[in-house]
Write a protein that holds these residues in place. Sequence first.
Motif, PDB file in Angstrom:
ATOM      1  N   UNK A 106       0.849  -1.191   0.000  1.00 35.61           N
ATOM      2  CA  UNK A 106       0.000   0.000   0.000  1.00 35.61           C
ATOM      3  C   UNK A 106       0.888   1.245   0.000  1.00 35.61           C
ATOM      4  N   UNK A 107       0.896   2.000  -1.100  1.00 33.39           N
ATOM      5  CA  UNK A 107       1.796   3.125  -1.269  1.00 33.39           C
ATOM      6  C   UNK A 107       1.044   4.450  -1.317  1.00 33.39           C
ATOM      7  N   UNK A 108       1.679   5.467  -0.778  1.00 33.77           N
ATOM      8  CA  UNK A 108       1.171   6.825  -0.876  1.00 33.77           C
ATOM      9  C   UNK A 108       1.574   7.369  -2.244  1.00 33.77           C
ATOM     10  N   UNK A 109       0.612   7.632  -3.103  1.00 29.34           N
ATOM     11  CA  UNK A 109       0.900   8.014  -4.493  1.00 29.34           C
ATOM     12  C   UNK A 109       1.011   9.526  -4.652  1.00 29.34           C
ATOM     13  N   UNK A 110       1.698  10.180  -3.733  1.00 27.64           N
ATOM     14  CA  UNK A 110       1.922  11.623  -3.818  1.00 27.64           C
ATOM     15  C   UNK A 110       3.347  11.914  -3.366  1.00 27.64           C
ATOM     16  N   UNK A 111       3.959  12.928  -3.961  1.00 27.92           N
ATOM     17  CA  UNK A 111       5.301  13.325  -3.545  1.00 27.92           C
ATOM     18  C   UNK A 111       5.212  14.278  -2.360  1.00 27.92           C
ATOM     19  N   UNK A 136       6.078  17.267  -2.081  1.00 28.88           N
ATOM     20  CA  UNK A 136       5.656  18.625  -2.446  1.00 28.88           C
ATOM     21  C   UNK A 136       4.142  18.747  -2.592  1.00 28.88           C
ATOM     22  N   UNK A 137       3.453  17.620  -2.677  1.00 30.80           N
ATOM     23  CA  UNK A 137       1.987  17.621  -2.825  1.00 30.80           C
ATOM     24  C   UNK A 137       1.273  17.387  -1.497  1.00 30.80           C
ATOM     25  N   UNK A 138       2.020  17.254  -0.431  1.00 27.23           N
ATOM     26  CA  UNK A 138       1.442  16.874   0.853  1.00 27.23           C
ATOM     27  C   UNK A 138       1.624  17.963   1.900  1.00 27.23           C
ATOM     28  N   UNK A 185       1.191   8.916   8.518  1.00 27.41           N
ATOM     29  CA  UNK A 185       1.097   9.158   7.079  1.00 27.41           C
ATOM     30  C   UNK A 185       0.341  10.471   6.885  1.00 27.41           C
ATOM     31  N   UNK A 186       0.876  11.427   6.101  1.00 29.32           N
ATOM     32  CA  UNK A 186       0.246  12.749   5.981  1.00 29.32           C
ATOM     33  C   UNK A 186      -1.001  12.800   5.110  1.00 29.32           C
TER      34      UNK A 186
END
Length: 359
Positions: free
Chosen positions: A161-166, A168-170, A182-183
């Motif tokens: 299960x991966x966070x699909x954001x970099x 800079x997007x969080x 997890x943000x």
Amino acid sequence: MSSTYGILFKIATFGESHGAAIGVTIDGCPAGLAFDTDFIQAELDRRKPGQSRITTQRREADEFEVLSGVFEGVTQGTPIALVIRNTDQRSKDYGHIAQQFRPSHADYTYQSKYGTRDYRGGGRSSARETAARVAAGAVAKLLLRQLGVSVQAYVSQVGKLKLEKSYSELNLALAEDNAVRCPDPATAEQMFALIDETRKQGDSIGGVVDCVCTGVPAGWGEPVFDKLHAELGKAMLSINAVKGFEYGSGFAGAEQYGSQHNDEFYTDEAGQVRTRTNQSGGIQGGISNGETIYFRTAFKPVATIMQDQASVDAAGNAVTVSGKGRHDPCVVPRAVPIVEAMAALVLADMWLRSKSAKL
């Protein structure tokens, strides 16, 4: 045994999981730094066990004592000694593995190297030791704060299960709003459910912690052997359960052409040299270039699981090892402050070392 890290900002940790205490000495911290005990304790609270049902249920307050190096709330330039007493050991939980080697643990290798080992909770090989690193890292963070440098880590992956954001997007501040760290709230909820289900099955699962360092000026790092990324890699790989480290584009950069990967320079409105992209992860030639430093650290599944596993004992006989004790089903939520601490220690040391580079 190597228990020290750093050249100018140097730490030495001591203690075992089930000993009387763990602690750290910090040598090289400049005099005059305001010693914020509340901040240091808050950092330790982020790492301490028993935070939620998806962490180990060992109950340790992890309250620290200052033995030296601080007077009237200010560092004195002398060695700082911090100690954290162990209060909730259950050594009886480990009696059954006194002569057995747990799969993927340090039992066999410690026995092979030293001819003896403390089987109670893994002794020195236990992640309990990392509390001392977090305490020292908090002091390093206080030092870096004076320079406008920030270190922020977060969980970006649990299992598949991966966070699909970099980064800079969080909004990275949201990482502290949930037990997983997890943000992204929606992803954090899924991660929590996955870890909890793994716990119920008596199993464990791995994950990835990302880290972002901002405010680092150009010029930190010591080529050729103490490159900034090399020191960050060493620091991360020294953490229990870490299996991989990559910075900037990492392994994905191997799939690109130079024309895609190169970070082109330009001069911004303030006259500052910048790069239009940051494939380099803020480090070029082993030296910080003034851009955001970012890296990823991969953690394996916790070795102790609540399932029977085949192994051997000290005499080489086949045995069945039964998982007992209190352990994290996934280490990454509590690893976040450890990753931050080790990164801060590296940066504090590199800042001091950089001051001798030129007249």
